[in-house]
Design a protein around this motif. Structure first.
Motif, PDB file in Angstrom:
ATOM      1  N   GLN A 174       0.820  -1.210   0.000  1.00 29.21           N
ATOM      2  CA  GLN A 174       0.000   0.000   0.000  1.00 29.21           C
ATOM      3  C   GLN A 174       0.856   1.262   0.000  1.00 29.21           C
ATOM      4  OE1 GLN A 174      -2.546  -0.611   3.382  1.00 29.21           O
ATOM      5  NE2 GLN A 174      -3.853  -2.080   2.320  1.00 29.21           N
ATOM      6  N   LEU A 175       1.944   1.252   0.769  1.00 27.97           N
ATOM      7  CA  LEU A 175       2.863   2.389   0.746  1.00 27.97           C
ATOM      8  C   LEU A 175       3.483   2.549  -0.639  1.00 27.97           C
ATOM      9  CD1 LEU A 175       4.709   1.971   4.174  1.00 27.97           C
ATOM     10  CD2 LEU A 175       2.971   3.671   3.576  1.00 27.97           C
ATOM     11  N   MET A 176       3.810   1.432  -1.259  1.00 26.99           N
ATOM     12  CA  MET A 176       4.386   1.476  -2.596  1.00 26.99           C
ATOM     13  C   MET A 176       3.369   2.031  -3.601  1.00 26.99           C
ATOM     14  SD  MET A 176       6.091  -1.668  -4.719  1.00 26.99           S
ATOM     15  CE  MET A 176       7.212  -1.986  -3.339  1.00 26.99           C
ATOM     16  N   TYR A 177       2.126   1.595  -3.488  1.00 24.37           N
ATOM     17  CA  TYR A 177       1.103   2.068  -4.413  1.00 24.37           C
ATOM     18  C   TYR A 177       0.890   3.578  -4.255  1.00 24.37           C
ATOM     19  CZ  TYR A 177      -3.194   2.162  -7.147  1.00 24.37           C
ATOM     20  OH  TYR A 177      -4.141   2.437  -8.104  1.00 24.37           O
ATOM     21  N   GLY A 178       0.945   4.039  -3.017  1.00 26.08           N
ATOM     22  CA  GLY A 178       0.764   5.469  -2.784  1.00 26.08           C
ATOM     23  C   GLY A 178       1.999   6.301  -3.031  1.00 26.08           C
ATOM     24  N   GLY A 179       3.137   5.650  -3.298  1.00 27.64           N
ATOM     25  CA  GLY A 179       4.368   6.379  -3.564  1.00 27.64           C
ATOM     26  C   GLY A 179       5.006   6.991  -2.335  1.00 27.64           C
ATOM     27  N   PHE A 180       4.684   6.454  -1.149  1.00 26.26           N
ATOM     28  CA  PHE A 180       5.200   7.027   0.088  1.00 26.26           C
ATOM     29  C   PHE A 180       6.605   6.504   0.368  1.00 26.26           C
ATOM     30  CE2 PHE A 180       5.678   7.070   4.747  1.00 26.26           C
ATOM     31  CZ  PHE A 180       5.459   8.422   4.988  1.00 26.26           C
ATOM     32  N   ARG A 181       7.589   7.369   0.196  1.00 25.12           N
ATOM     33  CA  ARG A 181       8.998   7.066   0.471  1.00 25.12           C
ATOM     34  C   ARG A 181       9.534   5.882  -0.345  1.00 25.12           C
ATOM     35  NH1 ARG A 181      11.170   9.943   4.479  1.00 25.12           N
ATOM     36  NH2 ARG A 181       9.798  11.018   5.952  1.00 25.12           N
ATOM     37  N   VAL A 182       8.902   5.566  -1.427  1.00 24.29           N
ATOM     38  CA  VAL A 182       9.391   4.488  -2.290  1.00 24.29           C
ATOM     39  C   VAL A 182      10.567   5.002  -3.097  1.00 24.29           C
ATOM     40  CG1 VAL A 182       8.817   2.902  -4.161  1.00 24.29           C
ATOM     41  CG2 VAL A 182       7.116   3.456  -2.421  1.00 24.29           C
ATOM     42  N   ASP A 183      11.637   4.218  -3.163  1.00 23.80           N
ATOM     43  CA  ASP A 183      12.835   4.612  -3.906  1.00 23.80           C
ATOM     44  C   ASP A 183      13.068   3.604  -5.027  1.00 23.80           C
ATOM     45  OD1 ASP A 183      15.101   5.800  -4.785  1.00 23.80           O
ATOM     46  OD2 ASP A 183      16.218   5.638  -2.920  1.00 23.80           O
TER      47      ASP A 183
END
Length: 282
Positions: A213-222
């Motif tokens: 879910q964090l990845m889908y939302g682009g939260f701190r994804v590198d």
């Protein structure tokens, strides 16, 4: 992402297709397992060896072949969604199949007695007890995903051939370790009870959901890839990971054995009838 010939099945260096070494390695592993199965059946024709376990091993090799050979391997290098398919096949689906093949039990049935005792001693050693605990497998498999996708690590190794294969090895070994600790039919002296293993599995399910879910939302994804690819990869992790973890939970139930109970005042051990092993019962 970069574009490398070695990921597309083209000749490298000496003119050998890059997909050939992993294909030969998978064939060699399959042949070695089948040879051990034949030896086990010869040593004890009555006990034999379950065809279910053989099928699980060959199925695991097939899943690894799908992940490491064309067309999935080139797709994984060009598209983050392909990478996530690779991750699920190598790190979750293939490990479960390989673990259900009970390779340690097969070795114990085929090794000479002195070597069998040595392997048993290794399994009971303190380092093996620590490594085989579900917490270690959880940290390496699920915890490793956070390090991979929320730090520069993924971008650093995506264009490095050696790093790429090291990542595959990490996915496979950590996935096997977690599946073995949670639901493996092989002996594991330090394996905790069913309730504790269900807790670790629940933590893995929750962590996979949060990471995806964090990845889908682009939260701190590198991850240096187009947004649609990252979001597609997150969806693949979310739904594909859920299915893999449901299969692992089913394997836990199917391979569960009730612990014997000591009857007060009699000194005898009594337990419920054993549950049939998912691998076929031998």
């Amino acid at each position: 992402m970069g574009h490398h010939l070695h990921e597309h099945g083209h000749a490298t260096g000496g003119g050998t297709p890059d997909w050939l070494p992993p294909a030969l390695l998978l064939l060699a592993a399959s042949g070695a397992y089948l040879l051990l199965v034949r030896r086990a059946r010869r040593r004890n024709p009555v006990l034999g060896w379950s065809p279910w376990r053989t099928g699980f091993f060959l199925g695991g090799m097939l899943l690894l072949g799908v992940a490491l050979l064309p067309p999935v391997a080139p797709f994984a290098h060009e598209d983050f969604r392909g990478h996530m398919v690779q991750h699920l096949l190598i790190g979750m689906y293939a490990p479960l199949a390989l673990v259900l093949a009970a390779p340690v039990t097969l070795l114990l049935r085929t090794l000479p007695p002195p070597r069998g005792r040595h392997l048993t001693a290794v399994l009971h050693s303190p380092p093996a007890r620590v490594i085989a605990h579900p917490a270690v497998g959880l940290a390496l498999s699920t915890g490793g995903l956070a390090v991979l996708y929320f730090t520069p690590l993924y971008n650093a190794i995506s264009d490095d051939p050696a790093g790429h294969w090291l990542l595959h090895a990490h996915f496979l070994l950590s996935g096997c370790l977690f599946a073995y600790a949670v639901a493996g039919p092989d002996p594991a002296p330090a394996r905790p009870g069913v309730r504790a293993r269900l807790v670790y599995l629940g933590v893995a399910i929750a962590a996979h959901a949060v990471i995806s879910q964090l990845m889908y939302g682009g939260f701190r994804v590198d991850v240096h890839a187009p947004v649609d690819q990252v979001q597609g990869g997150a969806e693949i992790m979310y739904y594909g990971g859920d299915l893999a973890e449901l299969l692992l939970a089913a394997a836990l139930v199917a391979t569960w054995r009730p612990e014997p109970r000591r009857v007060a005042g009699r000194g005898a051990w009594r337990g419920a009838a054993p549950v049939r092993d998912v691998s076929g019962g031998s």
